[in-house]
Design an enzyme around this catalytic site. Structure first.
Site, short mmCIF file in Angstrom:
data_model
loop_
_atom_site.label_atom_id
_atom_site.label_comp_id
_atom_site.label_asym_id
_atom_site.label_seq_id
_atom_site.Cartn_x
_atom_site.Cartn_y
_atom_site.Cartn_z
N ILE A 114 0.75 -1.19 -0.07
CA ILE A 114 0.00 -0.09 0.03
C ILE A 114 0.86 1.15 0.03
CG2 ILE A 114 -1.89 1.24 1.16
CD1 ILE A 114 -2.41 -1.41 2.48
N PRO A 154 3.06 4.35 -0.92
CA PRO A 154 3.47 5.23 -0.05
C PRO A 154 2.18 6.08 0.68
CG PRO A 154 3.59 6.42 -2.02
CD PRO A 154 2.92 5.00 -2.52
N ASP A 155 0.89 5.41 0.49
CA ASP A 155 -0.30 6.23 0.73
C ASP A 155 -0.28 6.67 2.16
OD1 ASP A 155 -0.87 4.23 -1.62
OD2 ASP A 155 -2.59 5.48 -1.55
N HIS A 156 0.10 5.71 3.11
CA HIS A 156 -0.06 6.07 4.45
C HIS A 156 1.14 6.96 4.82
CE1 HIS A 156 -3.21 3.00 5.66
NE2 HIS A 156 -2.65 2.47 4.49
#
Length: 822
Positions: A575, A577-579
């Protein structure tokens, strides 16, 4: 020496940046340097304290021998002093320096401060307004507190390794230090939260940041937000082995490389169908739904591959964008450095060195429309000794025990802040959730015509665990933003709010009449933050973008693969680099709120996900720019370092020896101390030459032990090692349990417990997060329309009937809705 004027032409003066006049003392080791650097980019005066070097060589050799690329990338914008902390005089000067500081970030190890007579509790008494942040591998408490760790250890323990790779093959170590760099973002976020509280309460804080916990929360959280392609299925529900996720964001060969497609919505599938010439075999309208499309990949993907095989990457991307199909080329690091887009955005700063021009990723965000990037090169050791020491005042006496500062109040920093959240999917939704967790009233603005992709559900459920994790503690109002009345209501909400968040395609907010110019006209104190895949400017700014396309277009996907001639790509399930990008946005928002307390004016924050990846892999790009190493370098060059099979099916441990001392400890741990004197293994170079023989000896030892038993022995011997934990195992990990990394929530519309992440760090003065349930679309429409918009019940009914307002009510008595915290 300042940066040359032509290096970064659009950088603001540091006095105009939101953290101007904030002083930070940086006593971190190499693994923690980026946290203070983020604050320096935002204008803080970061003073790095380094040890005095005895018998230095000449200045030229001292500064540039070997060219310490990490120092150059992680310490730009800082000043440096040199102190001998093993002397009374050195400690005295440090205490005088801390007396002038707002934030003290240290990474010396869990007991080193105490050994120096600087135990955090004592420092808090001596300097009650000081925010003390300790950055360490595992935190100050818990059973792993004295373990030794490296990037490899953290990706193994944090669950990242268990999802990296392909089924039936060994796990694949991700390229670059994503665990340590993401923990640096946590450090900056936690430090600013405590500092903002200090500005409101006149009391500092004691903050304990753990790389292990940060890795669990940020990179591939098993109990957090996931992308639209997940269809609401939690990441922790995946298979025990590495998931085969290649169908989610498929990669196809072109004439000159590869491209990746992200076909998620029915509209995007319709675009792909039209682009391919409306082939009859794919005319079934059910293919617009994810689950039906995934069931057809056996015939659909070969057809797409044949369709794209004769096109160049540029042609495929250009045509895909024309048809509304998110598409991105896979670039290598050299192509990224030469990219017209990143050049147009000044994404890299040029720093001259004796080995050539070092090109360093130029900051994480834009502030008020201008890049908050590199203003000065990294300092040489002790370069600012005279300048800084001459301004230090003598130590003052201790504060009185009865002062308000000595009796702090525990509070959430953003209590009283109202946020209008137009963010969608992971990066957008997470930013609002982070602010809500810290006390902000976050109102999600949405409507059924353009549903948030994170509401997608394979099962048709009203609320999925994925959505529940990403939107807890928020309220929701349904408003048609394209109606005149809807825009009037938004204007009224903006007038009463502090922050507006969005992550639409650049230009969308302007088309909706919600540009910063318009919003600041309504409310000059408003802080407006946007995020996008590639930024608001540059040739790619209008590209449809998702995290997988960002990874492709920053060189990460091409580096995150097995060493095979064709295929072997292994980054589809992550997931990242969304977080991390969401936390960068939250940092920018909080920095602007800090400035607003002093100036009473708002401002803007703009984050490009691509540039978060660049910044978090700055060493790799900088090295590639002067041809030091390659993007495939994944270790220290020492050995043994890597993955080793343990007893059991698909069980692995990592061992990451960094020097000869650790090599000797490892040899003794596995009962083979004679290896130390074996001529084949005398030096690191020789161990690399004879790696296969050495690995065979180690594997013979690891295969006979369970992962935890082997790791316990390694860590007792002082050798960096870890077992590969899978995501479902994390809530039961004894260290994470001891540190209360997870708390358990219930959502009234979900029939399972929801382990949920707690605060980003351990704070003295910030309580645990609340766990209020995520809302249905427009679930609080009536409440918000009544209390904030001043509408009567009759007006609300009329606006709902007209489609201006929307509401969706749960199929239960709302008076009985509750959430259980534990």
């Amino acid at each position: 020496m300042s940066m040359p004027q032509d290096t970064a032409p659009d950088l603001p003066n540091e006095h105009d940046l939101p953290l101007a006049n904030v002083r930070v003392v940086d006593l971190t080791g190499q693994s923690g340097e980026m946290g203070p650097r983020i604050l320096a980019d935002l204008g803080a005066d970061v003073i790095r304290v380094e040890p005095i070097v005895v018998d230095r060589p000449s200045a030229e050799l001292q500064e540039f021998a070997g060219l310490d690329v990490r120092h150059e990338t992680h310490n730009a914008n800082k000043r440096s002093v040199s102190l001998d902390l093993d002397t009374t005089a050195g400690i005295g000067i440090l205490r005088r320096l801390l007396q002038t500081a707002d934030i003290f970030i240290e990474g010396l190890g869990v007991d080193r401060l105490t050994d120096l007579g600087l135990e955090p509790a004592a420092l808090r008494r001596e300097f009650p307004t000081l925010v003390i942040v300790s950055f360490s591998d595992f935190g100050r408490t818990g059973p792993y507190r004295n373990w030794t760790a490296t990037e490899l250890v953290h990706v193994a323990l944090g669950g990242v390794l268990s999802r990296s790779g392909l089924p039936g093959r060994p796990p694949l170590v991700p390229p670059g230090p994503i665990a340590l760099e993401s923990a640096a973002v946590t450090t900056a976020w936690a430090a600013l939260l405590a500092y903002y509280n200090r500005l409101l309460t006149d009391s500092g804080d004691d903050v304990d940041v753990s790389v292990f916990e940060s890795t669990v929360q940020i990179i591939d959280p098993g109990f957090g937000m996931a992308g639209s392609a997940a269809g609401g299925v939690p990441t922790s529900d995946g298979p025990r082995g590495r998931p085969d996720s290649s169908h989610l964001y498929p990669i196809f060969p072109c004439t000159d490389g590869y491209v990746r497609l992200c076909i998620l919505s029915p509209r995007q599938w319709q675009g792909m169908f039209e682009w391919m010439g409306r082939p009859a075999e794919f005319a079934d309208p059910e293919l617009g739904q994810l689950k039906h499309r995934y069931a057809a990949v056996g015939t659909l993907y070969p057809a797409i591959e044949a369709f794209l095989s004769s096109k160049s990457r540029t042609q495929a991307v250009t045509e895909g964008q024309q048809f509304g199909v998110p598409c991105g080329e896979l670039l290598d690091f050299a192509e990224v450095l030469d990219s017209e887009h990143y050049s147009a955005r000044d994404a890299f700063a040029a720093v001259p060195t004796p080995l050539g021009t070092l090109r360093i990723p130029n900051g994480l965000m834009e502030i008020d429309g201008t890049r908050a990037g590199i203003r000065r090169r990294a300092p040489r050791r002790g370069e600012y000794d005279t300048e800084i020491f001459s301004d230090l005042p003598p130590l003052a006496g201790p504060s009185t025990a009865n002062s308000p500062r000595a009796n702090p109040v525990r509070r959430r920093p953003l209590d009283g802040i109202r946020v209008l959240d137009l963010g969608v999917i992971v990066a957008g939704g997470e930013t609002g959730r982070l602010l809500a967790d810290m006390g902000a009233e976050v109102i999600k603005i949405e409507n059924t015509a353009f549903r948030d992709g994170s509401r997608q559900s394979m099962s048709g459920a009203l609320i999925t665990p994925v959505f529940a994790w990403g939107h807890r503690n928020k309220k929701s109002i349904g408003i048609n933003l394209r109606s005149p009345e809807g825009r009037t209501y938004i204007a009224s909400l903006v007038e009463q709010s502090d922050v507006v968040l969005s992550n639409f395609k650049p230009g969308t907010m302007d088309k909706l009449g919600l540009s910063y110019q318009e919003l600041s006209r309504i409310n000059p104190r408003i802080v407006v933050a946007d995020s996008s895949a590639f930024g608001n400017s540059g040739p790619w700014n209008a590209r449809l973008g998702y995290g997988p396309l960002v990874r492709a277009s920053t060189g990460l996907s091409l580096a995150w693969k097995y060493d095979t001639a064709n295929g072997g790509f292994a980054d589809a399930s992550t997931i990242y680099p969304d977080h991390a990008a969401a936390r960068v946005s939250a940092i920018g928002v909080l920095a602007q709120l800090v400035r607003r307390l002093k100036t009473n004016r708002g401002g803007t924050v703009s984050v490009a996900q691509a540039e978060v990846i660049l910044a978090q892999h700055s060493d790799l790009f900088a090295s590639a720019s002067v041809r030091i190493g390659t993007e495939s370098d994944r270790g220290t060059g020492n050995t043994p370092s890597g993955l080793y099979p343990a007893a059991g099916t698909d069980e692995w441990i990592v061992i990451d020896v960094r020097d000869s001392d650790e090599w000797e400890r490892l040899a003794k741990c596995i009962g083979s101390i004679e290896l130390v004197s074996d001529p084949r293994f005398e030096t690191a170079t020789k161990r690399l030459e004879h790696r296969a023989a050495l690995d065979a000896v180690i594997e013979n030892w690891t295969r006979s032990r369970s992962p935890r038993a082997a790791v316990d022995l390694l860590q007792e011997s002082g050798v960096p090692g870890a077992m590969m934990l899978r995501l479902p195992e994390l809530p039961e990990d004894p260290h994470l349990q001891a540190r209360q990394t997870f708390r358990v929530a219930r959502h009234p519309l979900i029939d399972r417990l929801l382990p949920s992440e707690n605060t980003p760090a351990h704070f003295e003065n910030i309580p645990d997060v609340e766990l209020r349930p995520a809302p249905l679309l427009g679930e609080q429409t009536r409440e918000i329309a009544s209390t904030l918009l001043g509408l009567s019940d009759e007006d609300i009914d009329r606006m709902i009937a007209a489609g201006v307002l929307e509401e969706e009510l749960p199929p239960i008595d709302t008076d009985n809705r509750s959430v259980t915290n534990s």
